[in-house]
Enzyme design. Sequence first.
Site, PDB file in Angstrom:
ATOM      1  N   HIS A 323       0.850  -1.192   0.000  1.00 52.08           N
ATOM      2  CA  HIS A 323       0.000   0.000   0.000  1.00 52.08           C
ATOM      3  C   HIS A 323       0.891   1.250   0.000  1.00 52.08           C
ATOM      4  CE1 HIS A 323      -3.826   2.082   0.411  1.00 52.08           C
ATOM      5  NE2 HIS A 323      -3.117   2.975   1.073  1.00 52.08           N
ATOM      6  N   ALA A 324       0.624   2.164  -0.932  1.00 52.34           N
ATOM      7  CA  ALA A 324       1.516   3.302  -1.149  1.00 52.34           C
ATOM      8  C   ALA A 324       1.574   4.244   0.047  1.00 52.34           C
ATOM      9  CB  ALA A 324       1.045   4.079  -2.381  1.00 52.34           C
ATOM     10  N   HIS A 353       0.008  11.681  -6.038  1.00 53.64           N
ATOM     11  CA  HIS A 353      -0.542  11.774  -4.684  1.00 53.64           C
ATOM     12  C   HIS A 353       0.582  11.680  -3.641  1.00 53.64           C
ATOM     13  CE1 HIS A 353      -3.505  10.969  -1.423  1.00 53.64           C
ATOM     14  NE2 HIS A 353      -2.519  10.228  -0.952  1.00 53.64           N
ATOM     15  N   GLU A 354       1.426  10.666  -3.785  1.00 56.57           N
ATOM     16  CA  GLU A 354       2.496  10.462  -2.800  1.00 56.57           C
ATOM     17  C   GLU A 354       3.523  11.592  -2.853  1.00 56.57           C
ATOM     18  OE1 GLU A 354       2.015   8.468  -0.537  1.00 56.57           O
ATOM     19  OE2 GLU A 354       0.398   7.329  -1.466  1.00 56.57           O
ATOM     20  N   HIS A 357       2.579  14.514  -0.802  1.00 59.04           N
ATOM     21  CA  HIS A 357       2.951  14.396   0.619  1.00 59.04           C
ATOM     22  C   HIS A 357       4.407  14.833   0.827  1.00 59.04           C
ATOM     23  CE1 HIS A 357      -0.654  12.425   2.041  1.00 59.04           C
ATOM     24  NE2 HIS A 357      -0.508  11.344   1.295  1.00 59.04           N
ATOM     25  N   GLU A 381      -3.644  15.041   2.276  1.00 56.55           N
ATOM     26  CA  GLU A 381      -4.065  14.102   1.232  1.00 56.55           C
ATOM     27  C   GLU A 381      -4.462  14.809  -0.064  1.00 56.55           C
ATOM     28  OE1 GLU A 381      -3.516  11.055   1.578  1.00 56.55           O
ATOM     29  OE2 GLU A 381      -3.129  11.050   3.729  1.00 56.55           O
ATOM     30  N   HIS A 481      -6.496   0.449   5.640  1.00 56.79           N
ATOM     31  CA  HIS A 481      -6.453   1.452   6.702  1.00 56.79           C
ATOM     32  C   HIS A 481      -7.087   0.980   8.005  1.00 56.79           C
ATOM     33  CE1 HIS A 481      -5.943   3.368   2.831  1.00 56.79           C
ATOM     34  NE2 HIS A 481      -5.463   4.447   3.415  1.00 56.79           N
ATOM     35  N   TYR A 491      -9.390  11.422   3.612  1.00 57.99           N
ATOM     36  CA  TYR A 491      -9.515  11.255   2.160  1.00 57.99           C
ATOM     37  C   TYR A 491     -10.826  11.850   1.649  1.00 57.99           C
ATOM     38  CZ  TYR A 491      -5.740   7.984   3.082  1.00 57.99           C
ATOM     39  OH  TYR A 491      -4.573   7.415   3.514  1.00 57.99           O
TER      40      TYR A 491
END
Length: 563
Positions: A323-324, A353-354, A357, A381, A481, A491
């Site tokens: 999971h990323a 997305h990552e 962060h 997020e 999660h 999210y």
Amino acid sequence: AYEESARVQWVNATYINHDTDWLAARNAASLTRLTVELANEAARYDDVDVAEDVRRKLNFMKLIITVPAPRTPGAADELAEISTRLGSTYSTRRIDLSGGAFSPAELAAALKRVRDPAGNNPDTDLSPSVRQNETEILMRQLRNPAHLEEVWTKWNDYAAGMKNDYARMVEIANEGARELGYADVGELWRSGYDMPPQDFAAETDRLWAQVKPLYDQLHCHVRAELNEKYGDDAVPLDQPIRADLLGNMWAQSWGALGDVMTVGEGGGGVDVGALLVAGGYDPLKMVKTGESFFSSLGFEKLPATFWTRSQITKPLDREVVCHASAWSLDFRDDLRIKMCTTVSDEDFTTVHHELGHNYYQRAYNKQPLLFQNGANDGFHEAIGDMVALSITPEYLVQIGLLDAAPPASQDLGLLMNQALDKIAFLPFGLLVDKFRWQVFSGEITPDRYNDGWWALRTQYQGIRPPAPRPAGGFDAGSKYHVPGNVPYTRYFLARILQFSFYGSKEVGEKFNAMMEMGASRPWPDALEAFTGSRQMDGSAIVEYFAPLMEWLEKENAGRQCGW
Ligand code: X8Z
Ligand code: ZN
């Protein structure tokens, strides 16, 4: 202590085995003991008058702990062991797909597509034992309802094995939360939004009410199209939609259905996954492309260590958490992502997305440690998602993936693709924590985990399991999660926020200023600094999708909607 912990957890997540689990649990226990001690110290000042920034820091000393343990001797150790076991079980367990709905040849073909997408490895391992990240890809690719049901059911069934650990974790963490002055862990989680926790719950309901009409129209149309494809038995028109037919293990985003959902004569939008494959992209090139997008917005390049220390693809020789996630290990410049990237549309979005962060983490790295965080977790997020919203056909032309942008007649198709991802997600983004809030408050007891979960899934998403689920199961545990204890409302907020951000992204400097603030100010201040508004608001997303909404309403006229 935080840096040491981050490095231990990184090693565990990128090399799961008995020893790294042991080390990670031990480290987590000592970090919990330390942070709980500090949080209890901070709680002593709850009623003392202090300066505003000191109040924020005292608050964060409590809120920084997602799952607190009580100070009872042994509690932190038990909690850490359980949490580590839950996490590793989730990422390493496999399901066996032989002997069920798949004929041996069908199974071999499906696994070949997952494990050798380019089709050039004659030695591809076709063992029927399938790991977590592969189940996700299968759910995206398969189109035979019996096959989908098989994968879906086995993955949900296996989560039941984590139920006792999860229930015990809830007990311990609730005790910890009560020691800190919260009613339960759910209230602790709802307390991180610069407003009273009960107001926050109401705020999420308000936002949901703003966007629900759009979801309802999308649901109605998707059900009708699936009915055409799969027939009345699999998709009756007056029932919630079967959860395994939506192209995603949790029916949380439906982007994989792009091929099923046609809009107008233009057909579907642009198949980014196919373009990436045709363009010869590999995972590294996908991340490099993501980096240059951020560079074009004025961000500095990623540090050299990002490229040597990240896990961009799944290592072949060991178990990892696929999971990323994005990490800042030293709270300065040691930024990394951890993914099992495949060359696909979905992972291209996840890369952005990552990276969002990571850029946020670097922007606020001069803040005091307790302020090194998003304005709220929804902001964190939303950054990368907002950037990924700009992966338009025009951009794809710019980077040479597409020859020419499609004509305006295909705009609706593009919007539909976005909606299948962004709008479909909203009720799921909301209900995962509605479920956990009820679990933590004791409203949903362990014997009712599945009842409670499916009541919410049906109420909010309008979906149902392919067959009745065992009452003693733990289907919520099939979602990363939940065993991973990552709060999920973030999210939902991010989906709402990213469209407000998107609307004002021309102001690059303001964007950066907001990111540099970290958590030093209440989030309405950060939002105002960037967008001029102090309220999270669903109207930006509603406006973005207005042309599609209009089209859907026409299309759905005369259909029976709802469930
Ligand atoms: O978990 C994630 C990210 C890591 S922060 C990959 N997401 C949610 C999910 O996968 O369920 C991004 C979208 C929603
Ligand atoms: Zn994220």
